[in-house]
Write a protein that holds these residues in place. Structure first.
Motif, PDB file in Angstrom:
ATOM      1  N   TYR A   1      33.686  43.134  40.974  1.00 33.72           N
ATOM      2  CA  TYR A   1      35.113  43.421  41.012  1.00 33.72           C
ATOM      3  C   TYR A   1      35.264  44.943  41.011  1.00 33.72           C
ATOM      4  O   TYR A   1      34.720  45.629  40.138  1.00 33.72           O
ATOM      5  CB  TYR A   1      35.839  42.833  39.806  1.00 33.72           C
ATOM      6  CG  TYR A   1      35.575  41.365  39.596  1.00 33.72           C
ATOM      7  CD1 TYR A   1      36.089  40.405  40.463  1.00 33.72           C
ATOM      8  CD2 TYR A   1      34.795  40.931  38.524  1.00 33.72           C
ATOM      9  CE1 TYR A   1      35.841  39.059  40.271  1.00 33.72           C
ATOM     10  CE2 TYR A   1      34.538  39.576  38.323  1.00 33.72           C
ATOM     11  CZ  TYR A   1      35.054  38.654  39.196  1.00 33.72           C
ATOM     12  OH  TYR A   1      34.802  37.320  39.015  1.00 33.72           O
TER      13      TYR A   1
ATOM     14  N   TYR B   1      37.879  48.548  41.997  1.00 31.87           N
ATOM     15  CA  TYR B   1      39.241  49.034  42.183  1.00 31.87           C
ATOM     16  C   TYR B   1      39.219  50.550  42.386  1.00 31.87           C
ATOM     17  O   TYR B   1      38.258  51.243  42.013  1.00 31.87           O
ATOM     18  CB  TYR B   1      40.120  48.689  40.978  1.00 31.87           C
ATOM     19  CG  TYR B   1      39.758  49.471  39.739  1.00 31.87           C
ATOM     20  CD1 TYR B   1      40.409  50.668  39.424  1.00 31.87           C
ATOM     21  CD2 TYR B   1      38.731  49.051  38.894  1.00 31.87           C
ATOM     22  CE1 TYR B   1      40.068  51.404  38.310  1.00 31.87           C
ATOM     23  CE2 TYR B   1      38.367  49.790  37.774  1.00 31.87           C
ATOM     24  CZ  TYR B   1      39.039  50.966  37.487  1.00 31.87           C
ATOM     25  OH  TYR B   1      38.673  51.718  36.390  1.00 31.87           O
TER      26      TYR B   1
ATOM     27  N   LEU C   1      41.806  47.165  45.839  1.00 23.18           N
ATOM     28  CA  LEU C   1      41.030  46.152  45.121  1.00 23.18           C
ATOM     29  C   LEU C   1      39.958  45.572  46.022  1.00 23.18           C
ATOM     30  O   LEU C   1      40.139  45.459  47.240  1.00 23.18           O
ATOM     31  CB  LEU C   1      41.943  45.018  44.639  1.00 23.18           C
ATOM     32  CG  LEU C   1      43.120  45.390  43.728  1.00 23.18           C
ATOM     33  CD1 LEU C   1      43.928  44.147  43.405  1.00 23.18           C
ATOM     34  CD2 LEU C   1      42.635  46.071  42.458  1.00 23.18           C
ATOM     35  N   SER C   2      38.841  45.179  45.398  1.00 18.18           N
ATOM     36  CA  SER C   2      37.772  44.521  46.140  1.00 18.18           C
ATOM     37  C   SER C   2      37.080  43.507  45.248  1.00 18.18           C
ATOM     38  O   SER C   2      36.988  43.693  44.025  1.00 18.18           O
ATOM     39  CB  SER C   2      36.745  45.541  46.649  1.00 18.18           C
ATOM     40  OG  SER C   2      35.716  44.897  47.379  1.00 18.18           O
ATOM     41  N   GLN C   3      36.600  42.435  45.855  1.00 26.34           N
ATOM     42  CA  GLN C   3      35.862  41.392  45.150  1.00 26.34           C
ATOM     43  C   GLN C   3      34.768  40.862  46.082  1.00 26.34           C
ATOM     44  O   GLN C   3      35.019  40.636  47.270  1.00 26.34           O
ATOM     45  CB  GLN C   3      36.791  40.254  44.739  1.00 26.34           C
ATOM     46  CG  GLN C   3      36.134  39.159  43.929  1.00 26.34           C
ATOM     47  CD  GLN C   3      37.107  38.064  43.555  1.00 26.34           C
ATOM     48  OE1 GLN C   3      36.847  36.891  43.768  1.00 26.34           O
ATOM     49  NE2 GLN C   3      38.256  38.448  43.006  1.00 26.34           N
TER      50      GLN C   3
ATOM     51  N   TYR D   1      37.823  46.774  50.501  1.00 27.71           N
ATOM     52  CA  TYR D   1      39.018  47.002  49.701  1.00 27.71           C
ATOM     53  C   TYR D   1      40.283  46.652  50.484  1.00 27.71           C
ATOM     54  O   TYR D   1      40.351  46.839  51.706  1.00 27.71           O
ATOM     55  CB  TYR D   1      39.110  48.478  49.284  1.00 27.71           C
ATOM     56  CG  TYR D   1      38.089  48.892  48.258  1.00 27.71           C
ATOM     57  CD1 TYR D   1      38.410  48.923  46.913  1.00 27.71           C
ATOM     58  CD2 TYR D   1      36.805  49.257  48.634  1.00 27.71           C
ATOM     59  CE1 TYR D   1      37.488  49.314  45.953  1.00 27.71           C
ATOM     60  CE2 TYR D   1      35.862  49.654  47.695  1.00 27.71           C
ATOM     61  CZ  TYR D   1      36.215  49.681  46.355  1.00 27.71           C
ATOM     62  OH  TYR D   1      35.290  50.066  45.417  1.00 27.71           O
TER      63      TYR D   1
ATOM     64  N   ALA E   1      46.590  46.913  46.997  1.00 34.81           N
ATOM     65  CA  ALA E   1      47.129  46.038  45.961  1.00 34.81           C
ATOM     66  C   ALA E   1      48.649  46.090  45.900  1.00 34.81           C
ATOM     67  O   ALA E   1      49.288  45.118  45.497  1.00 34.81           O
ATOM     68  CB  ALA E   1      46.554  46.423  44.604  1.00 34.81           C
TER      69      ALA E   1
ATOM     70  N   ILE F   1      46.711  44.181  36.385  1.00 31.14           N
ATOM     71  CA  ILE F   1      46.006  43.447  37.434  1.00 31.14           C
ATOM     72  C   ILE F   1      44.819  42.706  36.843  1.00 31.14           C
ATOM     73  O   ILE F   1      44.006  43.293  36.117  1.00 31.14           O
ATOM     74  CB  ILE F   1      45.517  44.394  38.541  1.00 31.14           C
ATOM     75  CG1 ILE F   1      46.692  45.177  39.136  1.00 31.14           C
ATOM     76  CG2 ILE F   1      44.787  43.621  39.636  1.00 31.14           C
ATOM     77  CD1 ILE F   1      46.281  46.178  40.201  1.00 31.14           C
TER      78      ILE F   1
ATOM     79  N   LEU G   1      41.533  41.651  37.877  1.00 33.31           N
ATOM     80  CA  LEU G   1      40.641  41.950  38.991  1.00 33.31           C
ATOM     81  C   LEU G   1      39.872  40.725  39.470  1.00 33.31           C
ATOM     82  O   LEU G   1      39.416  40.689  40.614  1.00 33.31           O
ATOM     83  CB  LEU G   1      39.652  43.056  38.592  1.00 33.31           C
ATOM     84  CG  LEU G   1      40.265  44.401  38.180  1.00 33.31           C
ATOM     85  CD1 LEU G   1      39.171  45.373  37.766  1.00 33.31           C
ATOM     86  CD2 LEU G   1      41.102  44.982  39.306  1.00 33.31           C
TER      87      LEU G   1
ATOM     88  N   GLN H   1      42.902  38.952  41.327  1.00 38.06           N
ATOM     89  CA  GLN H   1      43.794  39.898  41.999  1.00 38.06           C
ATOM     90  C   GLN H   1      45.265  39.530  41.801  1.00 38.06           C
ATOM     91  O   GLN H   1      46.129  39.897  42.597  1.00 38.06           O
ATOM     92  CB  GLN H   1      43.446  40.035  43.485  1.00 38.06           C
ATOM     93  CG  GLN H   1      42.058  40.609  43.710  1.00 38.06           C
ATOM     94  CD  GLN H   1      41.794  41.036  45.123  1.00 38.06           C
ATOM     95  OE1 GLN H   1      42.624  40.869  46.011  1.00 38.06           O
ATOM     96  NE2 GLN H   1      40.616  41.609  45.357  1.00 38.06           N
TER      97      GLN H   1
ATOM     98  N   LYS I   1      53.131  43.027  48.740  1.00 42.34           N
ATOM     99  CA  LYS I   1      51.755  43.470  48.517  1.00 42.34           C
ATOM    100  C   LYS I   1      51.026  43.639  49.851  1.00 42.34           C
ATOM    101  O   LYS I   1      51.063  42.773  50.712  1.00 42.34           O
ATOM    102  CB  LYS I   1      51.019  42.450  47.647  1.00 42.34           C
ATOM    103  CG  LYS I   1      49.533  42.732  47.460  1.00 42.34           C
ATOM    104  CD  LYS I   1      48.873  41.629  46.665  1.00 42.34           C
ATOM    105  CE  LYS I   1      47.367  41.870  46.563  1.00 42.34           C
ATOM    106  NZ  LYS I   1      46.677  40.785  45.818  1.00 42.34           N
TER     107      LYS I   1
END
Length: 561
Positions: A114, A116, A155-157, A172, A175, A207, A209, A212, A280
């Motif tokens: 996760y 950011y 944000l990234s996951q 990413y 957000a 947030i 993460l 999200q 968003k």
């Protein structure tokens, strides 16, 4: 397209370390960090190695010193929490802040990441990251990033099954929402607006993460938008702001534009029949026209990936009146005997001494044609002495007056110092003979000199400006229309008094405005409302009543054809 990576450093295969976060409230992990240093490939929007910035193309490359935070969950060790990675623009590498801050990965293990932007050391848990935007996004910080850039939360996951020493791709996405405002028209001026403000938006958010999911926090406030430098041409100026996703209710104020059309300010509202959404990962564009037609706003259609289109709507703008006088809402007035007592903004009962003949009070109002709920009343009793052949008590601006003190520099550039005062008033005079009731007004500068004031703007401007006292005749009932007088803050009266042998200001309708105002003059003003219906040999006793309400002062800009 260049790929931005964190290259593996020549580190030992394992070393003793705690989790990446060094906060004392985090569980201490005394276990060995196993594995090899992680290598990251960081992109945005499925391949673009750019992020939102303040140029007309909406994107730029990462800047030197940009920081992201990464959580790595998995393997046999403790979670690696909020590890800081910094972009090195010379090597095009993402580097761990310190050796013990780098993420280590075990071959064959499963991991979830996760991440950011921008990094903050206050993020202690992936499920509760407080990432707020700046309320003034026009400021550029050291290193080149503006508060606008640092408000653009990304944000990234990513999930990796059976890690095989390959690079980890972190893609990413935005957000929050971007609001973009194009200001155009032939009345903007060469330098464009002095400020553009996004109104009534929530700036704080929490947030999760891991999902999200974003929850806004706190009360709405205003955000000063960032100007996109280098995009000004043909009287167009571009502004942007980043805010968490939210809805603006129908009819609510969306935007304020300051310092256009000869110093005027405008406000723009949402349509009365629909809400406006800042979504968003999308941008919402407003186009404001200030020109030959009345000021208006449009929400145009558009389709710039990944932003979705919005239908166009045209709305009229409304000029904002900058008020220098606050409404009186209390029950009692503070009494001041001299100018040095007038230290705070607000209304006063100015009484140079006790028993000077004046009584100043507050009355409650409930009038359909009046905005205020209060009025301020002056009752002055003047008595004549036949032996001395003069009035025992007589009034003037420095004796008994309803006073408003404004603290703070008075802006005179955009209006040449000219301001307009409007008010409602009524009055009576009790005397032996019939005398008309009158309200006199003077405006005292920060240096205790008389500013120009009159019922005609022409009288206090031009080549031979005059008058430091304005007067209007009153009736005994509240009028439907308001009275208007004008103040010239750029000029004062300052002349030699031959009797006193010193420089003074004279307060009369014929006093010359012969001296430019100085900085100390403009540091404050004291606006006085008073009566001068004094006793004489034909009226041995006079009782004058003056009552005022709905007092406003704003810059005056003469309409040009």
């Amino acid at each position: 397209m260049k790929t931005l990576k964190h290259l593996a450093l020549c580190l030992a295969a394992a070393f003793i370390a705690t989790g990446c976060s060094n906060d004392e409230n985090e569980p201490v992990n005394n276990a060995v960090k196993k594995g090899t240093p992680a290598t990251f490939n960081m992109t945005i929007s499925n391949g673009a190695n750019t992020r939102t910035s303040t140029n007309s193309g909406r994107v730029i490359t990462w800047r030197a010193g940009d920081e992201v935070g990464i959580f790595a969950i998995g393997g046999s060790g403790e979670p690696q929490i909020n590890c800081k990675y910094v972009y090195n623009a010379e090597t095009l590498m993402w580097e761990a802040k310190t050796l013990d801050n780098g993420i280590m990965l075990e071959e064959g293990a499963n991991y979830t990441f996760y991440a950011y932007y921008p990094y903050t050391d206050n993020v202690k848990a992936a499920k509760a990251a407080i990432l707020n935007v700046y309320s003034n996004q026009s400021i550029t910080q050291e290193g080149g990033n503006s508060n606008y850039d640092l408000s653009d939360v990304l944000l990234s996951q990513s999930t990796v099954d059976s890690y095989n020493n390959g690079e980890i791709t972190l893609n990413y996405t935005h957000a929050y929402a971007m609001v973009e405002v194009l200001i155009a028209g032939d009345k903007i001026g060469e330098d464009g607006p002095s400020q553009v403000v996004l109104k009534n938006v929530v700036t704080d958010a929490s947030i999760d993460l891991t999902t999200q999911e974003i929850n806004t926090l706190g009360a709405p406030q205003d955000v000063i938008m960032a100007r996109v430098e280098g995009d000004e041409n043909n009287n167009t100026f571009l502004y942007r702001a980043i805010v968490p996703a939210q809805k603006m209710t129908k009819g609510s104020t969306l935007l304020e534009v300051y310092g256009v059309n000869g110093g005027k300010n405008y406000t723009f509202k949402a349509p009365e029949n629909k809400d406006i959404a800042y979504d968003k990962g999308k941008f919402f564009r407003m186009e404001v026209m200030i020109g030959e037609v009345e000021a208006g706003i449009k929400f145009p259609g558009g389709n710039i990936d990944p932003w979705e289109s919005t239908p166009g709507v045209n709305l009229e703008g409304e000029e904002i009146k900058v008020q220098l006088i606050k409404e009186f809402t209390g029950n009692d007035l503070t009494v001041a005997a001299k100018v040095s007592d007038l230290t705070e903004e607000g209304w006063y009962a100015f009484q140079n001494k006790a028993d000077n003949g004046g009584v100043i009070s507050v009355d409650n109002l409930s009038e359909a044609t009046i905005d205020w709920n209060k009025s301020l009343k002056l009752v002055f009793t003047s008595t004549w002495n036949n032996e001395t052949n003069k009035a025992i008590t007589s009034n003037s601006y420095y004796v008994s007056a309803i006073n408003y003190t404004h603290i703070g520099p008075i802006e005179i550039e955009s209006t040449n110092g000219l301001y307009k005062i409007t008010f409602k008033a009524k009055g009576t005079v009790t005397a032996t003979t019939s005398i008309k009731s009158k309200c006199n007004i003077a405006c005292v500068s920060g240096k205790e000199r008389g500013f120009g004031i009159h019922t005609s703007a022409n009288t206090i401007t031009g080549n031979t400006p005059k008058s430091t006292m304005a007067g209007v005749e009153l009736t005994s009932e509240w009028p439907e229309a308001e009275y208007t007088v004008f103040v010239n803050f750029s000029k004062v009266n300052w002349e030699m008094d031959n009797n006193k042998k010193e420089m003074v200001s004279k307060y009369s309708g014929t006093a010359d405005l012969n001296t430019p105002s100085e900085t100390d003059d403009l540091s404050k003003f004291h606006l006085r409302f008073y009566t001068t219906t004094n006793a004489n040999k034909d009226n041995l006793n006079t009782v004058s009543t003056l009552e005022i309400t709905d007092v406003k002062m704003e810059p005056y800009v003469e309409e040009k054809n």
